[in-house]
Design a protein around this motif. Structure first.
Motif, PDB file in Angstrom:
ATOM      1  N   LYS A  44       1.052   4.237  -3.235  1.00  0.00           N
ATOM      2  CA  LYS A  44       0.700   5.397  -2.570  1.00  0.00           C
ATOM      3  C   LYS A  44       1.884   6.238  -2.848  1.00  0.00           C
ATOM      4  N   ILE A  72      -0.343  12.154   2.255  1.00  0.00           N
ATOM      5  CA  ILE A  72      -0.136  10.994   2.865  1.00  0.00           C
ATOM      6  C   ILE A  72       0.985  10.921   3.807  1.00  0.00           C
ATOM      7  N   THR A 122      -0.395  19.323  -1.057  1.00  0.00           N
ATOM      8  CA  THR A 122      -1.487  18.235  -1.216  1.00  0.00           C
ATOM      9  C   THR A 122      -0.984  17.211  -2.243  1.00  0.00           C
ATOM     10  N   VAL A 162       3.922  13.017  -0.340  1.00  0.00           N
ATOM     11  CA  VAL A 162       3.949  11.758   0.867  1.00  0.00           C
ATOM     12  C   VAL A 162       5.091  12.144   1.750  1.00  0.00           C
ATOM     13  N   LYS A 197      -0.599  16.119   7.642  1.00  0.00           N
ATOM     14  CA  LYS A 197      -1.764  15.860   7.706  1.00  0.00           C
ATOM     15  C   LYS A 197      -2.580  17.144   7.205  1.00  0.00           C
ATOM     16  N   VAL A 218       3.386   8.024   5.485  1.00  0.00           N
ATOM     17  CA  VAL A 218       3.750   6.585   5.629  1.00  0.00           C
ATOM     18  C   VAL A 218       4.720   6.475   6.952  1.00  0.00           C
ATOM     19  N   CYS A 269      -0.442   8.387  11.403  1.00  0.00           N
ATOM     20  CA  CYS A 269      -0.084   8.008   9.902  1.00  0.00           C
ATOM     21  C   CYS A 269      -1.218   7.491   9.195  1.00  0.00           C
ATOM     22  N   ASP A 270      -1.110   7.427   7.674  1.00  0.00           N
ATOM     23  CA  ASP A 270      -2.125   6.695   6.953  1.00  0.00           C
ATOM     24  C   ASP A 270      -1.646   5.225   7.033  1.00  0.00           C
ATOM     25  N   ALA A 286       2.008   9.158  -6.144  1.00  0.00           N
ATOM     26  CA  ALA A 286       2.291  10.579  -6.081  1.00  0.00           C
ATOM     27  C   ALA A 286       3.452  10.930  -6.960  1.00  0.00           C
ATOM     28  N   ASN A 302       0.730  -1.211  -0.145  1.00  0.00           N
ATOM     29  CA  ASN A 302      -0.199  -0.173   0.007  1.00  0.00           C
ATOM     30  C   ASN A 302       0.672   1.234  -0.167  1.00  0.00           C
ATOM     31  N   ALA A 303       2.043   1.207   0.706  1.00  0.00           N
ATOM     32  CA  ALA A 303       2.914   2.370   0.667  1.00  0.00           C
ATOM     33  C   ALA A 303       3.657   2.839  -0.430  1.00  0.00           C
ATOM     34  N   ASN A 352      -2.838  17.611   3.613  1.00  0.00           N
ATOM     35  CA  ASN A 352      -3.363  16.637   2.722  1.00  0.00           C
ATOM     36  C   ASN A 352      -2.565  15.591   2.245  1.00  0.00           C
TER      37      ASN A 352
END
Length: 194
Positions: free
Chosen positions: A36, A140, A111, A114, A135, A142, A156-157, A40, A32-33, A138
């Protein structure tokens, strides 16, 4: 005497890797990381990385492998670690050490970017403040953590946590494997697009 210590170090590292591998959700978190991060980068955004001490070295290593070269020839990716000593000493002197990373994120983050936040305890205040600032933009977040994940786990997300160890070096050994795997996955995603 030393031979026993050497063997102990390697067996401890082996157990730490085995514990990490035994929890398959760790692999899902890494996937997932990586996705993302790749999304980005492909969208024209960047990855900012930060950490203290050995974790700063890991943050630098991550950024240089992405912006430089890892295993395959490919375009450079926009990745930067917060590690400029003149910048860090400026902010530490004027605002306090807790703000060395968040101030950078405030000025450079946007925005879609990451933040790779690295803390072996998950509680390094300057890394936590950087995650909070990310955050608000906006971004992400990790987090690579250890122990019980600390404050970073709540912010964290995506959290990727090393197995519990009372010593940071065991956690850092897992972190560098995660970092190399993330970079490898990002490169493979690029190759799949070509």
């Amino acid at each position: 005497m030393l031979l026993e210590l050497i063997e102990k170090n390697f067996y401890e590292a082996q157990k730490s890797i085995a514990d990490f591998i035994s929890d398959k959700s760790n692999f899902v978190a890494i996937e997932n990381a990586a996705l993302k991060m790749f999304e980005a980068l492909e969208s024209g955004n960047k990855i900012i990385s930060c950490g203290n001490g050995g974790s700063m070295s890991d943050a630098m290593h991550f950024a240089e492998e992405l912006s430089g070269f890892f295993r395959k020839k490919r375009k450079s990716f926009a990745a930067i670690s917060i590690s400029d000593p003149s910048y860090i000493s400026c902010v530490a002197n004027d605002l306090g050490y807790d703000y060395i990373f968040s101030r950078f994120v405030e000025g450079h983050g946007k925005t879609g970017d990451v933040l790779l936040a690295i803390s072996t305890s998950g509680n390094s205040e300057n890394v936590v403040l950087a995650a909070k600032e990310a955050k608000t933009k906006n971004m992400i977040v990790v987090a690579l953590t250890g122990k019980n994940g600390g404050k970073l786990a709540e912010i964290c997300d995506i959290e990727i946590r090393a197995p519990f160890s009372e010593f940071s070096d065991r956690v850092q050994e897992i972190h560098i494997k995660i970092i190399h795997t993330l970079i490898n996955c990002i490169e493979e995603q690029l190759n799949n697009k070509i």
